[in-house]
Write a protein that holds these residues in place. Structure first.
Motif, PDB file in Angstrom:
ATOM      1  N   LEU A   1       1.425 -10.771   7.443  1.00 19.07           N
ATOM      2  CA  LEU A   1       1.488  -9.478   6.748  1.00 19.07           C
ATOM      3  C   LEU A   1       2.944  -9.016   6.656  1.00 19.07           C
ATOM      4  CD1 LEU A   1      -1.585  -7.633   8.318  1.00 19.07           C
ATOM      5  CD2 LEU A   1      -1.433  -8.795   6.107  1.00 19.07           C
ATOM      6  N   ARG A   2       3.690  -9.310   7.690  1.00 17.98           N
ATOM      7  CA  ARG A   2       5.117  -8.950   7.674  1.00 17.98           C
ATOM      8  C   ARG A   2       5.883  -9.848   6.697  1.00 17.98           C
ATOM      9  NH1 ARG A   2       7.147  -6.012  11.955  1.00 17.98           N
ATOM     10  NH2 ARG A   2       9.129  -7.086  11.687  1.00 17.98           N
ATOM     11  N   SER A   3       5.561 -11.157   6.727  1.00 15.75           N
ATOM     12  CA  SER A   3       6.307 -12.100   5.884  1.00 15.75           C
ATOM     13  C   SER A   3       6.130 -11.805   4.394  1.00 15.75           C
ATOM     14  CB  SER A   3       5.867 -13.538   6.169  1.00 15.75           C
ATOM     15  OG  SER A   3       6.180 -13.867   7.500  1.00 15.75           O
ATOM     16  N   PHE A   4       4.967 -11.258   4.018  1.00 13.78           N
ATOM     17  CA  PHE A   4       4.713 -10.986   2.594  1.00 13.78           C
ATOM     18  C   PHE A   4       5.000  -9.530   2.220  1.00 13.78           C
ATOM     19  CE2 PHE A   4       2.258 -14.912   2.998  1.00 13.78           C
ATOM     20  CZ  PHE A   4       2.724 -15.585   1.886  1.00 13.78           C
ATOM     21  N   SER A   5       5.817  -8.864   3.022  1.00 12.02           N
ATOM     22  CA  SER A   5       6.106  -7.461   2.716  1.00 12.02           C
ATOM     23  C   SER A   5       7.498  -7.122   3.218  1.00 12.02           C
ATOM     24  CB  SER A   5       5.064  -6.567   3.398  1.00 12.02           C
ATOM     25  OG  SER A   5       5.151  -6.733   4.804  1.00 12.02           O
ATOM     26  N   ILE A   6       7.912  -5.926   2.895  1.00 15.92           N
ATOM     27  CA  ILE A   6       9.244  -5.485   3.330  1.00 15.92           C
ATOM     28  C   ILE A   6       9.133  -4.029   3.767  1.00 15.92           C
ATOM     29  CG2 ILE A   6       9.942  -4.767   0.978  1.00 15.92           C
ATOM     30  CD1 ILE A   6      12.731  -6.010   1.717  1.00 15.92           C
ATOM     31  N   ARG A   7       9.963  -3.639   4.737  1.00  9.40           N
ATOM     32  CA  ARG A   7       9.926  -2.233   5.161  1.00  9.40           C
ATOM     33  C   ARG A   7      10.567  -1.386   4.072  1.00  9.40           C
ATOM     34  NH1 ARG A   7       9.689  -0.260  10.821  1.00  9.40           N
ATOM     35  NH2 ARG A   7      11.945  -0.266  10.943  1.00  9.40           N
ATOM     36  N   THR A   8       9.886  -0.355   3.695  1.00  5.95           N
ATOM     37  CA  THR A   8      10.410   0.533   2.654  1.00  5.95           C
ATOM     38  C   THR A   8       9.992   1.949   3.046  1.00  5.95           C
ATOM     39  OG1 THR A   8      10.364   1.014   0.287  1.00  5.95           O
ATOM     40  CG2 THR A   8       8.383   0.022   1.188  1.00  5.95           C
ATOM     41  N   PHE A   9      10.831   2.943   2.771  1.00  5.04           N
ATOM     42  CA  PHE A   9      10.446   4.273   3.256  1.00  5.04           C
ATOM     43  C   PHE A   9      10.984   5.417   2.422  1.00  5.04           C
ATOM     44  CE2 PHE A   9      14.172   5.728   5.908  1.00  5.04           C
ATOM     45  CZ  PHE A   9      14.949   4.572   5.889  1.00  5.04           C
ATOM     46  N   VAL A  10      10.395   6.554   2.680  1.00  5.42           N
ATOM     47  CA  VAL A  10      10.811   7.785   2.014  1.00  5.42           C
ATOM     48  C   VAL A  10      11.518   8.625   3.069  1.00  5.42           C
ATOM     49  CG1 VAL A  10      10.004   9.847   0.805  1.00  5.42           C
ATOM     50  CG2 VAL A  10       8.817   7.670   0.491  1.00  5.42           C
ATOM     51  N   ALA A  11      12.732   9.090   2.725  1.00  2.00           N
ATOM     52  CA  ALA A  11      13.495   9.884   3.695  1.00  2.00           C
ATOM     53  C   ALA A  11      13.899  11.207   3.055  1.00  2.00           C
ATOM     54  CB  ALA A  11      14.737   9.114   4.129  1.00  2.00           C
ATOM     55  N   THR A  12      13.964  12.223   3.863  1.00  2.13           N
ATOM     56  CA  THR A  12      14.442  13.498   3.327  1.00  2.13           C
ATOM     57  C   THR A  12      15.083  14.328   4.434  1.00  2.13           C
ATOM     58  OG1 THR A  12      13.853  15.365   1.929  1.00  2.13           O
ATOM     59  CG2 THR A  12      12.270  14.779   3.614  1.00  2.13           C
ATOM     60  N   LYS A  13      16.109  15.097   4.036  1.00  2.00           N
ATOM     61  CA  LYS A  13      16.777  15.941   5.031  1.00  2.00           C
ATOM     62  C   LYS A  13      15.866  17.100   5.406  1.00  2.00           C
ATOM     63  CE  LYS A  13      21.382  14.592   3.890  1.00  2.00           C
ATOM     64  NZ  LYS A  13      22.332  14.699   2.819  1.00  2.00           N
TER      65      LYS A  13
END
Ligand code: G3H
Length: 526
Positions: A487-499
């Protein structure tokens, strides 16, 4: 004389599988078909059994399949990559439930197409179904773990794993169901779309699943092609539109495909490649146990496993005793058709016995002997495993991954010999270490874990249980597979950030409350 084939396993009617799957449509092929023959005879006088045929698709269909997968991903906007976790899981569940109905036909085809014995064919099917259910559970856990906000240095973050894009999935013939689906299912569940082509052998057994793929997934998410790799895989790699190459096979074919992809940093690799796993038998080893494990390690599925033991290093002090027991054990094995459930079964590649004979001839010419009485005996579709000793580095059987029934043996007095050979080798998957003396074993284990990725103590090498990491160093693998790691190998960490300020918090709260984002949400999937 030909043994009788039980009624239930006889091939009564060939399977003419004229359909393939593109963009959610099962298309009828009217072009050239590839015949599928088994090296197992159905008649008294030996001759191959005709099992059926599959389409020999052309470059045009490969591009159509790629276009469908690209469209379904739609630059990240597609229904599939933006779908809620629970909905994607529903599709996978629908698929696996239909797959379970096909157990009998698939097990039968595994036996006929690749010669795997009944128990192992059933195991392959059941292990794959379990793998899919375990993948669903792991994905749900991953989703639960991610259902939260973090805050560091005044910045809120909502971190998940996102898909990579379009995956080209190419499986091997030795585990045509299990290893292929252990790539395809995690790739799909993470939100990628896929073009999938089965291997050269073990291809008909995919066809009973086409309808399940078609009815379980939205159009274009899975596209299934039949034909030659050179005709289908290379041209779509050349377009640069493939984001992940997932392949279980050999490094040469992987490299040939990687080389034609024009955007090397875009292309992610999930590869399970060849290996030359050694067994090291120390002077204090329990020899009976070592013999049992080495028989299993060298000969289950006739050594046609990437994890098979492909060279045995035996300490000079126990070499004679080990070889005597081992040679007898090899010759005591039974050979039969897959439904007779013997350890040794027909080889699916018609020219494999000739290749194995070439390895024997080369080794004998360079000074090795065939140590067991039956070694090298030819059958219509088999060659009896030959134990070769003493094997040296100039022999082909030392250099090549034999992937078949032949067992090279090397004796050693200094442990540095196998360790140096392993360090020099292009491969680095696993090792089996046999011994009991803890003083001796401890430092050796500490070194071996740095040369390979799994040290099997007094046990043969293997991939399973599938929750454990399956990977390798050097030419043996790229990325790690296990139920969780895939599951990790077929995906990438991606995120939403806000101050952190009142306005941003209000927006986030509203997104959470209106529940329209599949990504930003903190609800749990139980
Ligand atoms: O061909 C390599 C397979 O991953 C081996 O799996 O060790 O379960 O037979 P196995």
């Amino acid at each position: 004389m030909k043994r009788k084939i039980p009624q239930v396993y006889q091939i009564k009617e060939p399977l003419e599988a004229e359909r393939y799957l593109i963009n959610g449509e099962l298309k009828q092929w009217s072009g050239k078909m590839t015949p599928v023959n088994s090296t197992i005879s159905s008649t008294e006088k030996h001759q191959p059994t005709y099992l059926g045929s599959v389409p020999e698709l052309e470059e045009e269909q490969a591009h159509e399949a790629l276009d469908a997968a690209v469209k379904a991903y739609d630059k990240g906007k597609g229904d599939w990559p933006t779908m809620r976790v629970s909905e994607r899981i529903q599709c996978i569940r629908m698929f696996v439930r239909q797959m379970e109905q096909k157990r009998a036909i698939i097990v039968k085809l595994i036996m006929w197409e690749i010669g795997k014995n009944l128990t192992d064919a059933q195991k392959e099917f059941d292990r794959t179904v379990k793998y899919i259910y375990d993948t669903i559970d792991d994905y749900k856990q991953m989703d639960r773990d991610a259902a939260k906000f973090e805050k560091q240095s005044g910045v809120y973050a909502h971190i998940r794993r996102g898909p990579l894009g379009v995956v080209l999935c190419l499986g091997p013939y030795n585990y045509p169901l299990n290893e292929t689906f252990a790539l395809l299912i995690p790739a799909l569940i993470m939100g990628n779309t896929a073009v999938f082509k089965p291997a050269k052998f073990g291809v008909l057994l995919t066809t009973p699943l086409l309808e399940a793929f078609c009815s379980s997934f939205p159009a274009g998410v899975v596209n299934v092609l039949f034909g030659r790799g050179r005709v289908l895989a290379a041209p779509i790699m050349k377009t640069g539109k493939i984001d992940v190459l997932s392949l279980i096979g050999n490094s040469q074919s992987a490299n040939a495909l990687i080389d034609v992809h024009p955007k090397s940093n875009r292309l992610r690799l999930v590869l399970g490649l060849e290996a030359k796993n050694p067994a090291i038998i120390l002077p204090h080893a329990d020899l009976d146990l070592a013999v049992r494990e080495c028989i299993n390690g060298c000969l289950s599925f006739n050594g046609q496993r990437c994890t098979a033991l492909k060279v045995l290093y035996v300490h000079e002090k126990v070499k004679d005793a080990f070889l005597e027991k081992f040679n007898n054990a090899v010759d005591d094995q039974k050979f039969g058709d897959p439904w007779e459930d013997t350890l040794l079964t027909p080889l699916p590649e018609p020219d494999k016995p000739t290749y194995i004979q070439e390895l024997i001839d080369d080794a004998v010419e360079k000074g090795a002997k065939v140590m067991n009485k039956k070694g090298g005996q030819h059958f219509d579709n088999y060659i009896w495993p030959a134990v070769l000793y003493p094997v040296t580095k100039d022999m082909r059987v030392y250099q090549e991954e034999q992937f078949g029934p032949i067992i090279p043996v090397i004796s050693f007095t200094e442990i540095d010999q196998p360790l140096d050979d392993m360090a020099d080798s292009n491969y680095g998957q696993q090792v089996s270490l046999f011994g009991k003396d803890v003083q001796n074993l401890s430092p050796l284990i500490d070194t071996l874990v740095n040369l390979v990725c799994r040290v099997n103590l007094n046990s043969s090498c293997q991939r399973g249980p599938d929750v454990y990491p399956f990977t390798g160093r050097k030419d043996s693998a790229k990325s790690t597979l296990s139920v969780h790691d895939a599951l990790r190998s077929f995906s990438i960490r991606t995120f939403v950030a806000t101050k952190d300020n009142p306005q941003n918090l209000e927006i986030l709260q509203e997104i959470l409350d209106n529940k329209q984002s599949s990504f930003i949400r903190t609800d749990y999937l139980l």
